[in-house]
Design a protein around this motif. Structure first.
Motif, PDB file in Angstrom:
ATOM      1  N   ASP A  37      -6.599  -7.172  -4.332  1.00 20.09           N
ATOM      2  CA  ASP A  37      -5.148  -7.339  -4.435  1.00 20.09           C
ATOM      3  C   ASP A  37      -4.452  -6.884  -3.157  1.00 20.09           C
ATOM      4  O   ASP A  37      -3.520  -7.535  -2.670  1.00 20.09           O
ATOM      5  CB  ASP A  37      -4.605  -6.541  -5.627  1.00 20.09           C
ATOM      6  N   ARG A  38      -4.918  -5.772  -2.582  1.00 18.33           N
ATOM      7  CA  ARG A  38      -4.297  -5.242  -1.360  1.00 18.33           C
ATOM      8  C   ARG A  38      -4.482  -6.188  -0.172  1.00 18.33           C
ATOM      9  O   ARG A  38      -3.537  -6.463   0.563  1.00 18.33           O
ATOM     10  CB  ARG A  38      -4.871  -3.858  -1.031  1.00 18.33           C
ATOM     11  N   ILE A  42      -1.552  -8.413   2.022  1.00 16.31           N
ATOM     12  CA  ILE A  42      -1.247  -8.152   3.424  1.00 16.31           C
ATOM     13  C   ILE A  42      -1.707  -9.260   4.358  1.00 16.31           C
ATOM     14  O   ILE A  42      -1.170  -9.418   5.461  1.00 16.31           O
ATOM     15  CB  ILE A  42      -1.860  -6.801   3.884  1.00 16.31           C
ATOM     16  N   ARG A  43      -2.670 -10.075   3.945  1.00 13.11           N
ATOM     17  CA  ARG A  43      -3.272 -11.052   4.854  1.00 13.11           C
ATOM     18  C   ARG A  43      -2.274 -12.073   5.408  1.00 13.11           C
ATOM     19  O   ARG A  43      -2.247 -12.297   6.629  1.00 13.11           O
ATOM     20  CB  ARG A  43      -4.448 -11.754   4.172  1.00 13.11           C
ATOM     21  N   ALA A 147     -11.698   7.916   3.210  1.00 15.21           N
ATOM     22  CA  ALA A 147     -11.442   8.968   2.219  1.00 15.21           C
ATOM     23  C   ALA A 147     -10.007   8.885   1.711  1.00 15.21           C
ATOM     24  O   ALA A 147      -9.725   9.182   0.550  1.00 15.21           O
ATOM     25  CB  ALA A 147     -11.711  10.345   2.827  1.00 15.21           C
ATOM     26  N   LYS A 148      -9.101   8.469   2.584  1.00 12.20           N
ATOM     27  CA  LYS A 148      -7.700   8.250   2.204  1.00 12.20           C
ATOM     28  C   LYS A 148      -7.186   7.087   3.034  1.00 12.20           C
ATOM     29  O   LYS A 148      -6.622   7.263   4.111  1.00 12.20           O
ATOM     30  CB  LYS A 148      -6.863   9.509   2.443  1.00 12.20           C
ATOM     31  N   LEU A 149      -7.407   5.886   2.526  1.00 10.01           N
ATOM     32  CA  LEU A 149      -7.091   4.671   3.274  1.00 10.01           C
ATOM     33  C   LEU A 149      -5.605   4.349   3.134  1.00 10.01           C
ATOM     34  O   LEU A 149      -5.180   3.705   2.168  1.00 10.01           O
ATOM     35  CB  LEU A 149      -7.951   3.507   2.774  1.00 10.01           C
ATOM     36  N   LEU A 238      -9.330  -2.937   8.010  1.00 11.89           N
ATOM     37  CA  LEU A 238      -9.877  -1.906   7.132  1.00 11.89           C
ATOM     38  C   LEU A 238      -9.853  -2.348   5.671  1.00 11.89           C
ATOM     39  O   LEU A 238     -10.819  -2.131   4.925  1.00 11.89           O
ATOM     40  CB  LEU A 238      -9.087  -0.597   7.294  1.00 11.89           C
ATOM     41  N   LEU A 239      -8.744  -2.975   5.251  1.00 14.04           N
ATOM     42  CA  LEU A 239      -8.651  -3.465   3.877  1.00 14.04           C
ATOM     43  C   LEU A 239      -9.650  -4.590   3.641  1.00 14.04           C
ATOM     44  O   LEU A 239     -10.259  -4.680   2.566  1.00 14.04           O
ATOM     45  CB  LEU A 239      -7.228  -3.953   3.586  1.00 14.04           C
ATOM     46  N   ASP A 240      -9.817  -5.462   4.636  1.00 14.22           N
ATOM     47  CA  ASP A 240     -10.812  -6.528   4.543  1.00 14.22           C
ATOM     48  C   ASP A 240     -12.209  -5.931   4.343  1.00 14.22           C
ATOM     49  O   ASP A 240     -12.978  -6.367   3.477  1.00 14.22           O
ATOM     50  CB  ASP A 240     -10.790  -7.373   5.819  1.00 14.22           C
TER      51      ASP A 240
END
Length: 296
Positions: A37-38, A42-43, A147-149, A238-240
């Motif tokens: 979903d994230r 954003i893409r 650890a905390k994206l 990073l999300l990818d």
């Protein structure tokens, strides 16, 4: 032939492993939904901003200010950002990144590597462990981003990269990561972060080129927007990678569960055969003993 106890112990062990892989598959599936979903959200924004970034960078070359974001220097010192995961059990996800970085160095930066001028900025513990063992110069300040994206933590890493490029510590910055396509497919991407590449000039691109109106000031807007755009592109990568990792782990655990099921079938067949052989042996011993008593 193994004993009944050995086969039974192995069946118990495989069943326990199968339960673990099932649980890991379910956890990966739950994480995949959130990470998918994230990245889906954003893409489109990141792609549009990337196109805008290249056009703005090209427009900046016409200004009187210092266009250091796009300046092409002699490639003496190279920084490669390698995005991996913190944990394993995700198939070839991490291996593809490591091989991609090594292939990039072999094809483009062999001379710089021979002089010790190729530095790695690993994101994820697996990349850190891999390149540390091979004695690469590494920057370990941003290893634990997963650890905390958050966008803020990703921005700190980009600010460090931008400052290093501006100060001349690195002449070129490359990014290697896995792009999420679907649950079963991850695409290895290698992208140039700095210097910013100008858009390709073709007849169609010239015809569709946008003439921007800057308000209040062209230089102020561009110099403020380019760093933000770089941060968005890095956060998108990073999300990818995070979504691709969860997809790869889900697929790997699904296959591991299926393989455990096949192994259980074979072990149960072996157990039944072994048990039947033991019973047959006991019957033969009883019959043999009875025949011995008769003959006596």
């Amino acid at each position: 032939m193994p004993s009944l106890k050995e086969v039974k112990n192995r069946i118990t062990s495989v069943m326990s492993t199968q339960q673990i892989t099932k649980a890991m598959k379910m956890v990966a599936a739950a994480k995949l939904r959130r990470s998918q979903d994230r990245i889906t959200q954003i893409r489109p924004f990141a792609q549009k901003l990337s196109s805008l970034l290249k056009n703005l960078s090209a427009a900046q070359s016409n200004m009187d200010g210092d266009n250091w974001y796009s300046v092409v220097r002699e490639e003496k010192k190279i920084l490669i950002i390698a995005v991996s995961s913190d944990r394993g059990l995700c198939g070839s996800f991490n291996t593809n990144v490591m091989k991609g970085v090594l292939r990039l160095i072999e094809e483009k930066y062999t001379a710089q590597y021979a002089k010790g001028n190729v530095t790695i900025l690993p994101v994820g513990r697996k990349a850190t462990e891999f390149f540390s063992k091979r004695k690469f110069p590494i920057i370990t300040d941003y290893t634990t981003l997963y650890a905390k994206l958050t966008f803020e933590n990703a921005s700190n890493a980009v600010e460090h990269v931008i400052a290093s490029f501006k100060e001349g510590k690195f002449d070129k910055v490359e990014l290697v990561y896995n792009e999420f396509k679907n649950v079963a497919t991850q695409i290895l991407r290698t992208e140039q972060v700095l210097p910013i590449l100008a858009p390709e000039t073709t007849a169609d691109s010239n015809a569709n080129q946008v003439d921007y109106i800057y308000q209040p000031d062209q230089e102020e807007i561009i110099t403020g927007l380019i760093p933000k755009s770089l941060k968005v592109q890095f956060f998108k990568a990073l999300l990818d990678s995070n979504a691709a990792e969860n997809g790869a782990r889900m697929t790997a655990m699904d296959k591991a569960t299926d393989n455990a099921g096949e192994l259980l079938k074979q072990l149960r067949l072996t157990y039944n055969r072994t048990r039947q052989a033991a019973i047959t042996k006991e019957i033969l011993e009883i019959v043999g003993g009875a025949e011995a008593l008769k003959s006596s």
